[in-house]
Design an enzyme around this catalytic site. Structure first.
Site, short mmCIF file in Angstrom:
data_model
loop_
_atom_site.label_atom_id
_atom_site.label_comp_id
_atom_site.label_asym_id
_atom_site.label_seq_id
_atom_site.Cartn_x
_atom_site.Cartn_y
_atom_site.Cartn_z
N GLU A 482 25.65 41.02 52.47
CA GLU A 482 24.92 41.07 53.32
C GLU A 482 24.52 41.59 54.81
OE1 GLU A 482 22.25 41.96 51.38
OE2 GLU A 482 23.05 40.33 49.90
N ASP A 545 30.48 44.84 49.90
CA ASP A 545 31.50 44.15 49.08
C ASP A 545 33.32 43.91 49.71
OD1 ASP A 545 29.74 43.01 46.70
OD2 ASP A 545 30.93 44.85 45.18
#
Ligand SMILES: [Zn+2]
Length: 633
Positions: A482, A545
Site C-alpha cells: 500500500e 507488489d
C-alpha cells in the site's frame, strides 16, 4: 509442501496440497486466502444478524436500522406477494418520457432517486487541489465488462448472446411478453453499441490520472447542444458550476451524435432494460435469481446465493460501515491495533532507509519522496467516524407501506444529496472507503493515506501465533504494497498533500518511466493457463507488489529471528487461489491486479534473496538472471 517443485513453481510447491483439496463454493467463482477469511467473517456476521433479529439489547441506533432493513430483505413471502409492483412507478416514469427534452426536465429527480441514466455526476476531491471537491462527469458502463469483448466478433457474439438470453428472461419475469422484451432489448443493445467507441478500455482506465480532464462551462455548453448538462449540474449541487471534470473526453466530444432526439427511443429502451435488471434483485425470488444469471455465467459460478445469504447482503451492503464498525470495535482490540501500528512504523522506517540508499534518484527527488512518505497518514482497524448519512437514514417496513424499491430510492436520495452537498467544500479525510469488516486494504492518492481494515489483520496475513518472518511475508508485504502505491505509475504523480503535482526532476522521471516499462515487459504475455497476463493493465499493482515484498523482506531481515523460508512461504500462501476458467479469463481482461500465481512466483523470481536462498540456477523455472530483474522501490 511439494518440495520437488520449489525451484520450478514455488506457488504450487507451497499451495499444491491446498489447490488439490480446496473447494470452490457453489455460489462463488473462486476460493482464495482472501475468500477463506471473508467467509469466516461472513459466518460470524450472519450469526450475529440472526441473533440480533431475536434480541436487540444493547444495539446502537444505526445497528437497529440494519436489523430493520434485514427484516425486510429476508421476508421473501412478502416480496413474492408484492411481485414486480414495487418497481412499477419507476418503469412508468421512464415510459412516460416522450422526448429527450422531457428526459432533461426529469433528469434531476431521476439521478437523485438512483435511476440508471446514460450519464451522471459525482463530487470528488479535485486532483489538482485535494483540499477541495469538484464535480466529475461521466457516461455509464457498457453491458459487457470491457471494450475488448466487443472487438473480437466471436467473443462478442457469444457474450452478447448470453446477455440477451439472461436479460430477456428478467424482462419476461417482470411481465413483458417475449416479443416486446426482445424489441426493447434490441434497441437497448443498439444504444450500448453507440457507446463502445467512446468508452475507455480496462487498460485505459488503469491509467486513472487520465480521468481528470477539466472542461470549462462554455466548452461543455458548446459541445453538448442537445442537452443542457451545465444546468442539470447546477440544479444538482445548488450553486453555479464553472467547470466539469470530464472522466472521458471521447464521450463528451461525441455527445451530440449519441445523445439526441433521433436516438431517444434507443436511450429510453436502454433505461428500461438497465433499471429493470438493476432493481430486480429487490423483487421476487425468481427475479432476484434471474438478475444475477449473466454475471454467474460470465464468471463461471455454479449456483445463485442461497436466499438467506442474499438477504443478509442486501441489508449489509447498505450498512456495511455500520456493521463493520461494530465488528472492528468488538473483535479487534487495542492490543492488536498497537501491534500493527508498530509494524506499520517499522515498515515505513525501512522504506525511508531504502529511499535514502536509492541509487537511481537524485538528491532533490529523493528528498521529495521521503517528504511524501513522512506525510502518509495511517488508519488501522476501524474508522474514527462514519458518514453522517447513516444517522439520517430512516428504515421503513412493509407494515408502514414501504418496500425494498422505496427503501432503495430513499437511500439513494440520501447518498446523492450528501454527495452533491460536498461540492466546493473541504473533504473529510477521516472517512473510509471500505468497511472495517472487509478483507482488503487501500492507498488513497488524494489523501496520501493508507487504510488497513480490521478484517485483513488476521491469519494468514497477521497473527500473534505465527513467526514475525511469516507476518512480514503476509501483512508486512501488504503494508509495504500500500505504501508503494504512493510511488507507483499513478500515485507518483500526486504530492504529499494528495494533489497532482510533479515533484520529479526530468531525469528521474525518465528513469522511472523506463523502469515502469521494464515492469510491464516482465509480466506482459506471461501465460497462466487461461490466457496471458496484460503487463500494461497490471503495472501499478506489480510495482506495488515489487516494492512491497522488497521492503517487507528488509524489515524482516532486521529481526534477530529472521527466517527466509517462513517469509517466502507465507508470501506464497497468501496468494493461493483456485477459480473457474471463466472467472480467471475475466480477471485477465479487467483486473488491475495480476493473476495470483504470477503475483506469487514472478515477484519471487524477481528477488535476488530468493534466488540466493534456494540456490536457483538457469536450469530452474523460477530463475531470472539478476540483470533481468526489475527493482523500482
Ligand atoms: Zn494494490
Amino acid at each position: 509442501m511439494k518440495k520437488e517443485l520449489i525451484k520450478d513453481n514455488y506457488y504450487e510447491a507451497i499451495n499444491g496440497d491446498w489447490l488439490e483439496t480446496a473447494e470452490i463454493p457453489a455460489d462463488q467463482p473462486q476460493m482464495s486466502a482472501f475468500l477463506e477469511l471473508h467467509l469466516d467473517i461472513e459466518k460470524l456476521l450472519m450469526d450475529l444478524a440472526a441473533k440480533w433479529s431475536k434480541d436487540q439489547t444493547g444495539l446502537n441506533k444505526n445497528l437497529l436500522k440494519f436489523v430493520k432493513l434485514h427484516e425486510m430483505t429476508k421476508d421473501f413471502e412478502t416480496r413474492d406477494k408484492l411481485g414486480s409492483t414495487p418497481l412499477q412507478p419507476i418503469i412508468e416514469r421512464i415510459k412516460a418520457l416522450k422526448s429527450l427534452k422531457d428526459f432533461e426536465k426529469n433528469a434531476k429527480e431521476m439521478l437523485l432517486d438512483g435511476i440508471s441514466t446514460p450519464f451522471g455526476y459525482y463530487v470528488m476531491q479535485d486532483f489538482m487541489n485535494s483540499n477541495n471537491q469538484v464535480l466529475y462527469f461521466g457516461a455509464t458502463d457498457l453491458f459487457l465488462p470491457d471494450t475488448s469483448y466487443y472487438q473480437d466478433p466471436a467473443t462478442k457474439e457469444q457474450l452478447m448472446g448470453l446477455f440477451k438470453m439472461t436479460t430477456s428472461q428478467i424482462l419476461q419475469l417482470y411481465g413483458l411478453d417475449p416479443e416486446k422484451a426482445n424489441e426493447i432489448l434490441e434497441k437497448a443493445i443498439a444504444f450500448d453499441e453507440l457507446l463502445v467507441p467512446v468508452t475507455k478500455s480496462s487498460v485505459e482506465r488503469a491509467d486513472y490520472v487520465k480521468m481528470y480532464n477539466p472542461m470549462d462551462k462554455d466548452e461543455v455548453i458548446s459541445k453538448t447542444t442537445t442537452f443542457n448538462l451545465m444546468k442539470l449540474a447546477e440544479s444538482l449541487v445548488g450553486v453555479e458550476v464553472d467547470k466539469l471534470i470530464v472522466t472521458n473526453p471521447d464521450f463528451i466530444n461525441k455527445f451530440d451524435e449519441i445523445i439526441n432526439e433521433e436516438n431517444f427511443e434507443l436511450i429510453k429502451s436502454w433505461m428500461l432494460v438497465s433499471n429493470i435488471t438493476s432493481f430486480s434483485s429487490l423483487l421476487t425470488e425468481p427475479l432476484r435469481v434471474a438478475s444475477g444469471a449473466f454475471m454467474r455465467a460470465l464468471s463461471g459460478v455454479a449456483e445463485p446465493q442461497a436466499q438467506g445469504k442474499f438477504a443478509f447482503y442486501q441489508a449489509y451492503d447498505r450498512l456495511s460501515q455500520v456493521v463493520g464498525l461494530y465488528y472492528g470495535e468488538t473483535y479487534f482490540g487495542p492490543e492488536a491495533k498497537k501491534d500493527v501500528e508498530n509494524m506499520v512504523n517499522e515498515v515505513i522506517n525501512v522504506y525511508k532507509e531504502r529511499l535514502e540508499k536509492n541509487t537511481w534518484l537524485n538528491k532533490d527527488t529523493k528528498a521529495k519522496a521521503i517528504l511524501k512518505l513522512n506525510k502518509i497518514s495511517v488508519q488501522i482497524g476501524y474508522p474514527e467516524e462514519l458518514p453522517q448519512y447513516f444517522d439520517k437514514y430512516e428504515v421503513g417496513s412493509y407494515e408502514e407501506g414501504s418496500n425494498l424499491v422505496l427503501e432503495s430510492i430513499k437511500w439513494s436520495r440520501l447518498l446523492t444529496q450528501d454527495n452533491y452537498s460536498k461540492y466546493n467544500k473541504e473533504p473529510n479525510r477521516n472517512l473510509w472507503q471500505m468497511p472495517a469488516s472487509m478483507v482488503n486494504a487501500y492507498y488513497s492518492p488524494t489523501n496520501n493515506q493508507i487504510v488497513f481494515p480490521a478484517a485483513i489483520l488476521q491469519e494468514p496475513y497477521y497473527s500473534v501465533n505465527q513467526s514475525r518472518s511469516a507476518n512480514y511475508g503476509g501483512i508486512g508485504a501488504v503494508i509495504a504494497h500500500e505504501i508503494s502505491h504512493a510511488f507507483d505509475n499513478n500515485g507518483a504523480q500526486f504530492d504529499e498533500f494528495g494533489s497532482l503535482n510533479n515533484w520529479w526532476t526530468e531525469e528521474d522521471l525518465k528513469t522511472f518511466k523506463e523502469k515502469s516499462k521494464k515492469m510491464i515487459e516482465l509480466f506482459d504475455g506471461v501465460e497462466t493457463g487461461n490466457g496471458p497476463c496484460n503487463g500494461e493493465l497490471t503495472v501499478s499493482e506489480n510495482i506495488a507488489d515489487s516494492g512491497g515484498i522488497r521492503s517487507a523482506l528488509e524489515a524482516s531481515k532486521k529481526d534477530k529471528n529472521h527466517n527466509y523460508e517462513e517469509f517466502f512461504t507465507n508470501w506464497a500462501r497468501v496468494w493461493r487461489m483456485k477459480a473457474s476458467p471463466q472467472f480467471l479469463q475475466l480477471l485477465l481482461t479487467v483486473d488491475v491486479h495480476g493473476p495470483a500465481v504470477l503475483r506469487a512466483n514472478m515477484q519471487l523470481s524477481n528477488l535476488p534473496e530468493f534466488q540466493d536462498f534456494y540456490k536457483l540456477t538457469e536450469e530452474d523455472k523460477m530463475y531470472l538472471a539478476k540483470d533481468k530483474m526489475v527493482e523500482i522501490w
